[in-house]
Design a protein around this motif. Sequence first.
Motif, short mmCIF file in Angstrom:
data_model
loop_
_atom_site.label_atom_id
_atom_site.label_comp_id
_atom_site.label_asym_id
_atom_site.label_seq_id
_atom_site.Cartn_x
_atom_site.Cartn_y
_atom_site.Cartn_z
N PHE A 69 0.84 -1.20 0.00
CA PHE A 69 0.00 0.00 0.00
C PHE A 69 0.87 1.24 0.00
O PHE A 69 1.95 1.26 0.59
CB PHE A 69 -0.86 0.04 1.28
N TYR A 100 0.23 5.21 1.27
CA TYR A 100 -0.62 6.20 1.94
C TYR A 100 0.10 7.53 1.97
O TYR A 100 1.32 7.58 1.96
CB TYR A 100 -0.90 5.79 3.39
N LEU A 123 -4.49 8.99 7.57
CA LEU A 123 -3.85 8.26 6.48
C LEU A 123 -4.84 8.07 5.35
O LEU A 123 -5.92 7.51 5.54
CB LEU A 123 -3.37 6.89 6.97
N LEU A 166 -5.41 6.49 1.49
CA LEU A 166 -4.86 5.49 0.58
C LEU A 166 -4.75 6.04 -0.83
O LEU A 166 -5.73 6.53 -1.40
CB LEU A 166 -5.76 4.26 0.61
N PHE A 215 -3.04 0.61 -3.93
CA PHE A 215 -2.57 -0.62 -3.33
C PHE A 215 -2.44 -1.70 -4.39
O PHE A 215 -2.96 -1.57 -5.51
CB PHE A 215 -3.43 -1.05 -2.14
N ARG A 271 1.03 -6.06 4.02
CA ARG A 271 0.15 -6.85 4.90
C ARG A 271 -0.13 -8.18 4.21
O ARG A 271 -0.28 -8.21 2.99
CB ARG A 271 -1.16 -6.09 5.16
N VAL A 292 -7.29 -10.47 6.77
CA VAL A 292 -7.55 -9.21 7.47
C VAL A 292 -7.17 -9.28 8.94
O VAL A 292 -7.17 -8.27 9.64
CB VAL A 292 -9.02 -8.79 7.36
N TYR A 293 -6.83 -10.50 9.41
CA TYR A 293 -6.54 -10.65 10.82
C TYR A 293 -5.09 -10.32 11.15
O TYR A 293 -4.66 -10.44 12.28
CB TYR A 293 -6.87 -12.08 11.27
N TYR A 353 -0.89 -4.22 9.50
CA TYR A 353 0.06 -3.68 8.54
C TYR A 353 1.45 -3.60 9.18
O TYR A 353 1.59 -3.36 10.37
CB TYR A 353 -0.32 -2.24 8.18
N ALA A 394 -12.98 -6.58 10.73
CA ALA A 394 -11.83 -6.46 11.63
C ALA A 394 -11.54 -5.01 11.92
O ALA A 394 -11.86 -4.12 11.13
CB ALA A 394 -10.59 -7.12 11.01
N HIS A 405 -8.19 -2.67 13.60
CA HIS A 405 -6.81 -2.65 14.10
C HIS A 405 -6.57 -1.38 14.90
O HIS A 405 -7.11 -0.32 14.57
CB HIS A 405 -5.80 -2.65 12.94
N TYR A 455 -11.71 -2.42 8.72
CA TYR A 455 -11.79 -3.13 7.45
C TYR A 455 -13.22 -3.11 6.95
O TYR A 455 -14.14 -3.53 7.66
CB TYR A 455 -11.33 -4.58 7.61
N GLY A 494 -13.04 -4.96 -0.11
CA GLY A 494 -12.11 -4.64 -1.19
C GLY A 494 -10.67 -4.56 -0.73
O GLY A 494 -9.87 -3.83 -1.31
N ASN A 495 -10.36 -5.35 0.31
CA ASN A 495 -8.98 -5.42 0.78
C ASN A 495 -8.48 -4.10 1.35
O ASN A 495 -7.29 -3.85 1.37
CB ASN A 495 -8.07 -5.87 -0.37
N GLN A 496 -9.40 -3.25 1.77
CA GLN A 496 -8.99 -1.94 2.27
C GLN A 496 -9.38 -1.76 3.73
O GLN A 496 -10.46 -2.14 4.15
CB GLN A 496 -9.69 -0.83 1.49
N PHE A 497 -8.45 -1.14 4.45
CA PHE A 497 -8.76 -0.64 5.78
C PHE A 497 -8.89 0.87 5.69
O PHE A 497 -8.15 1.52 4.96
CB PHE A 497 -7.64 -0.98 6.77
N TYR A 498 -9.82 1.43 6.44
CA TYR A 498 -9.96 2.88 6.52
C TYR A 498 -9.44 3.32 7.88
O TYR A 498 -9.86 2.81 8.91
CB TYR A 498 -11.42 3.31 6.34
N PHE A 499 -8.54 4.30 7.83
CA PHE A 499 -7.91 4.77 9.05
C PHE A 499 -8.65 5.99 9.61
O PHE A 499 -9.09 6.85 8.85
CB PHE A 499 -6.45 5.18 8.78
N GLY A 500 -8.74 6.04 10.92
CA GLY A 500 -9.19 7.26 11.58
C GLY A 500 -8.08 8.30 11.55
O GLY A 500 -6.95 8.02 11.14
#
Lengths: 113, 111
Positions: A33, A35, A43, A45, A48, A94, A98-99, A102, B32, B34, B93, B96-102
């Motif tokens: 990825f 960012y 952050l 994106l 990716f 990553r 999903v578990y 990064y 999920a 993180h 999560y 689409g394989n993406q995580f969105y960050f705060g």
Amino acid sequence: DVKVTQSSRYLVKRTGEKVFLECVQDMDHENMFWYRQDPGLGLRLIYFSYDVKMKEKGDIPEGYSVSREKKERFSLILESASTNQTSMYLCASRPLQVYYGYTFGSGTRLTVV
Amino acid sequence: ILNVEQSPQSLHVQEGDSTNFTCSFPSSNFYALHWYRWETAKSPEALFVMTLNGDEKKKGRISATLNTKEGYSYLYIKGSQPEDSATYLCAFYYTGNQFYFGTGTSLTVIP
């Protein structure tokens, strides 16, 4: 110690220049990825990649392109740098699942003058 | 773009105080979440990966809880120390394989 390595910590480029930011990971991760981090925006994106030669646009792809010719390397390209691309750029990798979290590089602080 | 909100934006506490902050996310289609700690001049470092409603994770003085039904996660730090000073990020999560960050909570612990 597993890691993500970004080629430059600080970079100063002129408006209109073509800029390459390189990122290498040694963990055999499928996903990589790019960012950018700006104050108050978190952050965001850019692009990716989930496999070699595959790429997907993120939320802010305009003005950027990417290249992933090898699994361990993911390059971010600024085709014609502009001052609004001055930012901190973070590369991350990553595994597919999903578990897993990064692993981030140490970042490149790019200033476009 | 999903809305992942963290509050407060910044926090100053005295050494020894306990503190907590919040990550709010859409409660539908949860997979999920993180938590990361980002110290100045370093890379963000993964703290917790949370996947199940009711999850509680702990690492030393730091712990996190997850409520997927109401769409929030809390991060707690017990007895804050100056080395806890950092920005704490959550990432949600979606698909689409993406995580969105705060946007993160910046914690400063005053000795």
